[in-house]
Design a protein around this motif. Structure first.
Motif, PDB file in Angstrom:
ATOM      1  N   TRP A   1       0.831  -1.216   0.000  1.00  0.00           N
ATOM      2  CA  TRP A   1       0.000   0.000   0.000  1.00  0.00           C
ATOM      3  C   TRP A   1       0.862   1.261   0.000  1.00  0.00           C
ATOM      4  CZ3 TRP A   1       0.241   3.443   4.092  1.00  0.00           C
ATOM      5  CH2 TRP A   1       0.801   2.958   5.302  1.00  0.00           C
ATOM      6  N   VAL A   2       2.064   1.195   0.551  1.00  0.00           N
ATOM      7  CA  VAL A   2       2.962   2.349   0.509  1.00  0.00           C
ATOM      8  C   VAL A   2       3.526   2.515  -0.907  1.00  0.00           C
ATOM      9  CG1 VAL A   2       5.075   3.363   1.459  1.00  0.00           C
ATOM     10  CG2 VAL A   2       3.535   2.069   2.949  1.00  0.00           C
ATOM     11  N   VAL A   3       3.868   1.392  -1.541  1.00  0.00           N
ATOM     12  CA  VAL A   3       4.365   1.437  -2.919  1.00  0.00           C
ATOM     13  C   VAL A   3       3.295   2.001  -3.845  1.00  0.00           C
ATOM     14  CG1 VAL A   3       5.244   0.054  -4.840  1.00  0.00           C
ATOM     15  CG2 VAL A   3       5.951  -0.487  -2.496  1.00  0.00           C
ATOM     16  N   GLU A   4       2.074   1.588  -3.652  1.00  0.00           N
ATOM     17  CA  GLU A   4       0.963   2.059  -4.494  1.00  0.00           C
ATOM     18  C   GLU A   4       0.731   3.558  -4.341  1.00  0.00           C
ATOM     19  OE1 GLU A   4      -2.248  -0.384  -3.270  1.00  0.00           O
ATOM     20  OE2 GLU A   4      -1.464  -2.205  -4.244  1.00  0.00           O
ATOM     21  N   GLN A   5       1.087   4.098  -3.190  1.00  0.00           N
ATOM     22  CA  GLN A   5       0.911   5.536  -2.977  1.00  0.00           C
ATOM     23  C   GLN A   5       2.052   6.349  -3.590  1.00  0.00           C
ATOM     24  OE1 GLN A   5       0.087   6.638   1.096  1.00  0.00           O
ATOM     25  NE2 GLN A   5      -1.513   5.100   1.343  1.00  0.00           N
ATOM     26  N   GLY A   6       3.025   5.659  -4.199  1.00  0.00           N
ATOM     27  CA  GLY A   6       4.085   6.373  -4.905  1.00  0.00           C
ATOM     28  C   GLY A   6       5.433   6.364  -4.221  1.00  0.00           C
ATOM     29  N   ALA A   7       5.688   5.381  -3.363  1.00  0.00           N
ATOM     30  CA  ALA A   7       6.976   5.302  -2.667  1.00  0.00           C
ATOM     31  C   ALA A   7       8.112   5.210  -3.675  1.00  0.00           C
ATOM     32  CB  ALA A   7       6.999   4.098  -1.734  1.00  0.00           C
ATOM     33  N   ILE A   8       9.214   5.859  -3.359  1.00  0.00           N
ATOM     34  CA  ILE A   8      10.384   5.849  -4.234  1.00  0.00           C
ATOM     35  C   ILE A   8      11.293   4.696  -3.821  1.00  0.00           C
ATOM     36  CG2 ILE A   8      12.383   7.159  -5.050  1.00  0.00           C
ATOM     37  CD1 ILE A   8      10.814   9.712  -4.325  1.00  0.00           C
ATOM     38  N   ILE A   9      11.633   3.840  -4.790  1.00  0.00           N
ATOM     39  CA  ILE A   9      12.486   2.680  -4.544  1.00  0.00           C
ATOM     40  C   ILE A   9      13.836   2.938  -5.201  1.00  0.00           C
ATOM     41  CG2 ILE A   9      12.753   0.198  -4.893  1.00  0.00           C
ATOM     42  CD1 ILE A   9       9.661   0.067  -5.070  1.00  0.00           C
ATOM     43  N   VAL A  10      14.897   2.704  -4.437  1.00  0.00           N
ATOM     44  CA  VAL A  10      16.261   2.967  -4.898  1.00  0.00           C
ATOM     45  C   VAL A  10      17.013   1.645  -4.964  1.00  0.00           C
ATOM     46  CG1 VAL A  10      18.421   4.152  -4.357  1.00  0.00           C
ATOM     47  CG2 VAL A  10      16.227   5.258  -3.852  1.00  0.00           C
ATOM     48  N   ARG A  11      17.786   1.440  -6.047  1.00  0.00           N
ATOM     49  CA  ARG A  11      18.600   0.235  -6.153  1.00  0.00           C
ATOM     50  C   ARG A  11      20.023   0.558  -5.720  1.00  0.00           C
ATOM     51  NH1 ARG A  11      18.536  -4.735  -7.688  1.00  0.00           N
ATOM     52  NH2 ARG A  11      16.375  -4.564  -8.375  1.00  0.00           N
TER      53      ARG A  11
END
Length: 493
Positions: free
Chosen positions: A149-159
């Motif tokens: 649900w946090v990802v769906e709200q637009g969380a930024i993921i860094v590799r």
């Protein structure tokens, strides 16, 4: 010329004095001490005995035999890795838990993994501890652990170099994770079975190491790490973060923080900035380092972390985790020396069952506190209504003090161990650092109805709530109730 005559009474007085002088000369002179009246004995001086044994009250001297090997005790010692069979007794279970498992939906919390950890610990009478992971790299996981649900709200993921992580400076991460930590605080702060909680939520495995780490003051990551620490420590501030559009905005926050539960801060040498901030806010936080047995890490830790250890260990626990390859004889010998040098209270197992059992026990032998009665002197025989006096010398041959205190109880029992009388003493064993013995003395007033004959002196440090023996001492004499048999006391009629 007139002669002077002495009155008769004067002549009689002179004759009397001459007679006294003659008697003294015949009998010997009297000393000053013999002329003074006899002084009664004071309460601090032993009165002279009038019977055939003209000595002070007899005293028994007991020197218990010290134990070797691992002596497990509350809030110290071995911590088994999750899923491994228990190789040594542990008193505090430990696990790391992913954020998405604990917070599957917005405003919804799944505490079952923590409660399962609690139940597993309860089965062996232990406490528990844990850490929240925001990222779990392969092969142990698949990267970031942000809830869907946090990802769906637009969380930024860094590799990063090891796996994906949240962008910790993201306003969304800081807001949603802050709400989660506050819910966890409301659930667990002050829980009597929660021995300690790692300050997690940043870096791979929540260990505060990340490719995003930027120690330069006032950078977004610099602020984000302080923001995350404040979720656990408690604090308020207005700090910058990055919103969903890549803009830097200012946000004000306020967190109560964990004020009753022991916090432990993960530390990697070379990444001191976060630890500096934590100590500037809360000096009551312990330290954790996850590379015990690696000589290269040991040297780096000595060079960069010693000052942190020195200011922490007398008051708060130091926790170590084995390096995963530290199972050789040389590595375990190095681990033993380093654990003692750095005053470790816990070692967490990550060896997967490898490593010689005897060499591992040698490491545990120097971890945490290790209390033993070196010598006790107590009065015997005694009579009902009298006072049994004692003097004790205690030694802590471990690496750290206990970080909780327990009252000391002395019992007089019959031969079967049935208590007939007990007395409690408040002793602050939190101040018993490794080193010279600690001297105690006290009195045990005896009741007038105490039965006569041989009784037995026993002692134990007890749980303040249950009053049951709580500590294993590094000496022989432990009975089935957890008390320690010291010796006989003869009670005279």
């Amino acid at each position: 010329m007139k002669r002077k005559f002495w009155p008769v009474n004067y002549l009689l007085l002179i004759l009397l004095l001459c007679l006294v002088a003659a008697v003294l000369s015949a009998c010997g002179q009297t000393t000053l001490e013999e002329a003074l009246p006899t002084r009664p004995a004071s309460s601090t001086e032993p009165a002279a005995a009038t019977g055939p044994t003209a000595t002070a009250r007899p005293t028994a001297v007991v020197r218990p035999t010290a134990l070797t090997g691992y002596v497990p005790n509350p809030n110290m010692g071995w911590q088994e890795g999750a899923g491994n069979p228990l190789r040594f007794p542990q008193t505090v279970g430990y696990d790391r838990i992913d954020w998405d498992v604990l917070n599957p939906a917005e405003g919804s919390y799944n505490w079952l993994p923590i409660e399962t950890l609690r139940q597993k610990a309860q089965a062996t009478g232990d406490a528990f501890s844990f850490r929240v992971r925001p990222s779990r790299p392969p092969p142990w996981g698949e990267g970031h652990t942000m809830p869907a649900w946090v990802v769906e709200q637009g969380a930024i993921i860094v590799r990063g170099t090891r796996s994906t992580e949240p962008l910790y400076a993201s306003c969304l991460y800081l807001d949603t994770h802050g709400r989660f930590v506050e819910a966890m605080r409301q659930k667990y702060d002050g829980d009597p079975e929660l021995a300690f909680l790692d300050v997690g939520s940043y870096g791979y495995f929540g260990d505060w190491y990340s490719d995003q780490y930027d120690a330069r003051p006032e950078t977004l990551d610099w602020h984000a790490r302080r923001w995350i620490a404040d979720m656990y420590l408690g604090g308020q501030a207005t700090r910058p973060c990055m919103d969903a559009y890549g803009r830097v905005v200012e946000v004000t926050y306020h967190y109560p923080g964990f004020q009753q539960t022991q916090l432990v801060m993960p530390y990697t040498p070379g990444y001191e900035d976060s630890l500096d901030y934590v100590f500037s806010q809360r000096p009551d936080v312990g330290i954790r380092h996850d590379a015990l047995g690696s000589e290269a890490h040991h040297q780096l830790f000595r060079d960069r972390g010693r000052e942190y250890i020195e200011q922490t260990w007398p008051r708060e626990p130091i926790v170590f985790e084995f390096s995963s390859d530290a199972f050789t004889a040389d590595a375990l010998a190095s681990a033993r020396a380093f654990a003692q040098e750095m005053h470790a209270s816990y070692v967490h197992e990550t060896l997967g069952g490898r490593g010689n059992q005897a060499l591992l026990e040698a490491v545990l032998e120097v971890v945490g506190y290790r209390l033993a009665l070196q010598e006790i002197r107590y009065t015997t025989p005694v009579r009902p209504g009298e006072t049994l006096s004692f003097e004790m010398d205690w030694v802590n041959s471990g690496s750290a003090p206990p970080y909780q205190t327990y009252p000391l109880v002395l019992w007089l029992t019959d031969a079967a161990g049935q208590p007939l009388y007990e007395s409690e003493y408040q002793v602050d064993i939190q101040t018993w650092l490794p080193g010279p013995p600690t001297h105690l003395n006290g009195d045990m007033p005896l009741p007038a109805e105490l039965p006569t004959g041989p009784l037995y002196l026993r002692l134990a440090f007890v749980d303040p709530a249950t009053r049951q023996p709580a500590l294993n001492l590094a000496m022989d004499g432990r009975d089935q109730q957890g008390r320690y048999l010291i010796g006989a006391v003869e009670v005279l009629p």
